[in-house]
Design an enzyme around this catalytic site. Structure first.
Site, PDB file in Angstrom:
ATOM      1  N   ASN A   8       0.874  -1.184   0.000  1.00 45.41           N
ATOM      2  CA  ASN A   8       0.000   0.000   0.000  1.00 45.41           C
ATOM      3  C   ASN A   8       0.907   1.229   0.000  1.00 45.41           C
ATOM      4  O   ASN A   8       1.465   1.590   1.034  1.00 45.41           O
ATOM      5  CB  ASN A   8      -0.906  -0.036   1.242  1.00 45.41           C
ATOM      6  CG  ASN A   8      -1.799   1.195   1.332  1.00 45.41           C
ATOM      7  OD1 ASN A   8      -1.835   2.016   0.415  1.00 45.41           O
ATOM      8  ND2 ASN A   8      -2.512   1.325   2.447  1.00 45.41           N
ATOM      9  N   TRP A   9       1.032   1.823  -1.182  1.00 41.75           N
ATOM     10  CA  TRP A   9       1.947   2.975  -1.304  1.00 41.75           C
ATOM     11  C   TRP A   9       1.365   4.254  -0.689  1.00 41.75           C
ATOM     12  O   TRP A   9       2.066   5.258  -0.586  1.00 41.75           O
ATOM     13  CB  TRP A   9       2.261   3.240  -2.781  1.00 41.75           C
ATOM     14  CG  TRP A   9       3.194   2.254  -3.404  1.00 41.75           C
ATOM     15  CD1 TRP A   9       3.719   1.118  -2.841  1.00 41.75           C
ATOM     16  CD2 TRP A   9       3.731   2.323  -4.736  1.00 41.75           C
ATOM     17  NE1 TRP A   9       4.538   0.477  -3.746  1.00 41.75           N
ATOM     18  CE2 TRP A   9       4.565   1.190  -4.914  1.00 41.75           C
ATOM     19  CE3 TRP A   9       3.589   3.213  -5.802  1.00 41.75           C
ATOM     20  CZ2 TRP A   9       5.248   0.937  -6.103  1.00 41.75           C
ATOM     21  CZ3 TRP A   9       4.263   2.962  -6.985  1.00 41.75           C
ATOM     22  CH2 TRP A   9       5.091   1.833  -7.129  1.00 41.75           C
ATOM     23  N   LYS A  10       0.063   4.214  -0.356  1.00 42.39           N
ATOM     24  CA  LYS A  10      -0.613   5.411   0.177  1.00 42.39           C
ATOM     25  C   LYS A  10      -0.389   6.594  -0.774  1.00 42.39           C
ATOM     26  O   LYS A  10      -0.422   6.390  -1.986  1.00 42.39           O
ATOM     27  CB  LYS A  10      -0.165   5.676   1.620  1.00 42.39           C
ATOM     28  CG  LYS A  10      -0.343   4.416   2.484  1.00 42.39           C
ATOM     29  CD  LYS A  10      -0.207   4.629   3.962  1.00 42.39           C
ATOM     30  CE  LYS A  10      -0.390   3.309   4.686  1.00 42.39           C
ATOM     31  NZ  LYS A  10      -0.301   3.419   6.136  1.00 42.39           N
ATOM     32  N   HIS A  94      -9.754   0.881   5.025  1.00 45.32           N
ATOM     33  CA  HIS A  94      -8.483   1.242   5.673  1.00 45.32           C
ATOM     34  C   HIS A  94      -8.731   2.295   6.759  1.00 45.32           C
ATOM     35  O   HIS A  94      -9.550   3.198   6.587  1.00 45.32           O
ATOM     36  CB  HIS A  94      -7.489   1.762   4.634  1.00 45.32           C
ATOM     37  CG  HIS A  94      -6.092   1.808   5.164  1.00 45.32           C
ATOM     38  ND1 HIS A  94      -5.657   2.803   6.028  1.00 45.32           N
ATOM     39  CD2 HIS A  94      -5.046   0.968   5.001  1.00 45.32           C
ATOM     40  CE1 HIS A  94      -4.389   2.567   6.352  1.00 45.32           C
ATOM     41  NE2 HIS A  94      -4.002   1.452   5.752  1.00 45.32           N
ATOM     42  N   GLU A  96      -7.134   4.805   7.636  1.00 43.18           N
ATOM     43  CA  GLU A  96      -6.916   6.199   7.226  1.00 43.18           C
ATOM     44  C   GLU A  96      -8.140   6.743   6.492  1.00 43.18           C
ATOM     45  O   GLU A  96      -8.461   7.923   6.593  1.00 43.18           O
ATOM     46  CB  GLU A  96      -5.638   6.302   6.382  1.00 43.18           C
ATOM     47  CG  GLU A  96      -4.403   6.132   7.262  1.00 43.18           C
ATOM     48  CD  GLU A  96      -3.189   5.536   6.578  1.00 43.18           C
ATOM     49  OE1 GLU A  96      -3.137   5.498   5.341  1.00 43.18           O
ATOM     50  OE2 GLU A  96      -2.280   5.087   7.306  1.00 43.18           O
ATOM     51  N   GLU A 162      -5.307  -4.808  10.769  1.00 42.45           N
ATOM     52  CA  GLU A 162      -4.335  -3.725  10.943  1.00 42.45           C
ATOM     53  C   GLU A 162      -4.700  -2.936  12.202  1.00 42.45           C
ATOM     54  O   GLU A 162      -5.519  -2.002  12.134  1.00 42.45           O
ATOM     55  CB  GLU A 162      -4.388  -2.763   9.748  1.00 42.45           C
ATOM     56  CG  GLU A 162      -3.888  -3.338   8.453  1.00 42.45           C
ATOM     57  CD  GLU A 162      -3.361  -2.232   7.526  1.00 42.45           C
ATOM     58  OE1 GLU A 162      -2.219  -2.377   7.060  1.00 42.45           O
ATOM     59  OE2 GLU A 162      -4.053  -1.244   7.288  1.00 42.45           O
ATOM     60  N   GLY A 168       2.431   2.627  10.935  1.00 38.55           N
ATOM     61  CA  GLY A 168       3.395   3.714  10.798  1.00 38.55           C
ATOM     62  C   GLY A 168       4.076   4.128  12.087  1.00 38.55           C
ATOM     63  O   GLY A 168       4.688   5.188  12.158  1.00 38.55           O
ATOM     64  N   SER A 208       3.440  -1.667  10.580  1.00 39.10           N
ATOM     65  CA  SER A 208       4.886  -1.660  10.839  1.00 39.10           C
ATOM     66  C   SER A 208       5.573  -2.977  10.446  1.00 39.10           C
ATOM     67  O   SER A 208       6.477  -3.434  11.147  1.00 39.10           O
ATOM     68  CB  SER A 208       5.167  -1.310  12.295  1.00 39.10           C
ATOM     69  OG  SER A 208       4.698  -0.008  12.586  1.00 39.10           O
ATOM     70  N   GLY A 229       2.919  -0.984   4.366  1.00 36.72           N
ATOM     71  CA  GLY A 229       2.884   0.435   4.019  1.00 36.72           C
ATOM     72  C   GLY A 229       4.285   0.956   3.739  1.00 36.72           C
ATOM     73  O   GLY A 229       4.861   0.703   2.681  1.00 36.72           O
ATOM     74  N   GLY A 230       4.852   1.656   4.700  1.00 36.47           N
ATOM     75  CA  GLY A 230       6.152   2.326   4.534  1.00 36.47           C
ATOM     76  C   GLY A 230       7.241   1.464   3.897  1.00 36.47           C
ATOM     77  O   GLY A 230       7.965   1.921   3.007  1.00 36.47           O
TER      78      GLY A 230
HETATM   79  P1  13P Z   1       2.950   0.735   7.749  1.00 32.78           P
HETATM   80  O1  13P Z   1       3.487  -0.557   7.174  1.00 32.78           O
HETATM   81  O2  13P Z   1       3.651   1.937   7.238  1.00 32.78           O
HETATM   82  O3  13P Z   1       2.817   0.672   9.231  1.00 32.78           O
HETATM   83  O4  13P Z   1       1.439   0.872   7.172  1.00 32.78           O
HETATM   84  C1  13P Z   1       0.576  -0.186   7.285  1.00 32.78           C
HETATM   85  C2  13P Z   1      -0.628   0.097   6.486  1.00 32.78           C
HETATM   86  O5  13P Z   1      -1.428   0.964   6.809  1.00 32.78           O
HETATM   87  C3  13P Z   1      -0.828  -0.682   5.262  1.00 32.78           C
HETATM   88  O6  13P Z   1      -2.116  -0.526   4.757  1.00 32.78           O
END
Ligand code: 13P
Length: 246
Positions: A8-10, A94, A96, A162, A168, A208, A229-230
């Protein structure tokens, strides 16, 4: 069931060139996978350009979609547009989107239904905030999110656990706690559907995830994959995570 590793590149990266380099570098590092499905979810601006290229080693997913078929919905994208652009997956629910865009379980349910109706696969995110009762949150998010969805559609839904406090933050969820959450999710599904319903359901962990912990989740966490994510924005790191799933 193959392991599924989802990137997930956001809202990253900021240029086409960076996005293209990232894809190219990832592709070079993950040739000849046998056991793992890799799904990359870039922002819309880069997504369909990549998905039309039909890379054999990876599938593409969107990070959101609207639930209406077509019409006067300025700024929105329909499930059918994604399907017609060779996009296979969509991330829904998600935290977010729930937090910054006020997405409710009811809206997420509508989005899941309309995505499934055109043949998209859904990565349905659930998880509690810090201090919330995990069990209660999972029951309401899953029960309301899957309202009216039939058991035969479960094969096209992947639930991603999640915990919001782990996203994050570097504070990833412990292995035993992950096992508990996966067991709870399966129990909720079995209660809503049949005793065997959870057998076709893939469950991912996200929050994470890094190459140092990815193998532990896959080996001992009771999950079928990871939502990253990151760490998915660094080709070398993401390749290591994919390899830990092989
Ligand atoms: P991180 O891996 O950056 O914690 O993000 C997780 C995430 O929200 C994937 O959808």
């Amino acid at each position: 069931m193959k392991n599924i590793i989802v990137a997930n590149w956001k809202m990253n990266p900021q240029t086409y060139q960076e996005a293209e380099d990232l894809i190219k570098n990832i592709l070079e590092g993950i040739k000849d996978l046998n056991n793992t499905e890799v799904v990359i979810c870039p922002p819309f601006t880069w997504l369909t350009d990549f998905s039309h290229k039909n890379e054999a080693q990876i599938l593409f997913g969107a990070q959101n979609v609207f639930h209406k078929e077509s019409g006067a919905f300025t700024g929105e994208i329909s499930p059918l547009m994604l399907k017609n652009s060779k996009v296979d997956y969509v991330i829904l629910g998600h935290s977010e989107r729930r937090k910054y865009f006020g997405e409710t379980n009811e809206l997420i349910n509508q989005k899941i239904k309309s995505s499934l109706s055109v043949g998209l696969k859904v990565i349905f995110c659930v998880g509690e905030n810090e201090g919330e009762n995990k069990e209660e949150v999972l029951v309401s998010q899953i029960t309301e999110g899957l309202q009216g969805i039939s058991e035969k559609d479960l094969g096209n839904i992947t639930v991603a656990y999640e915990p919001v406090w782990a996203i994050g933050t570097g504070k990833n969820c412990g292995i035993e706690e992950t096992q508990d959450a996966v067991a709870s999710i399966k129990k909720i599904i079995e209660k809503l559907y049949s005793q065997n319903a959870s057998e076709v359901l893939a469950v991912l962990y996200g929050g994470s995830v890094k190459s140092e912990n990815s193998g532990d989740y896959l080996k001992d966490g009771g999950v079928n994959g990871l939502l990253v994510g990151g760490a998915s924005l660094k080709a070398e790191e993401f390749i290591k995570i994919v390899k830990s799933a092989e």
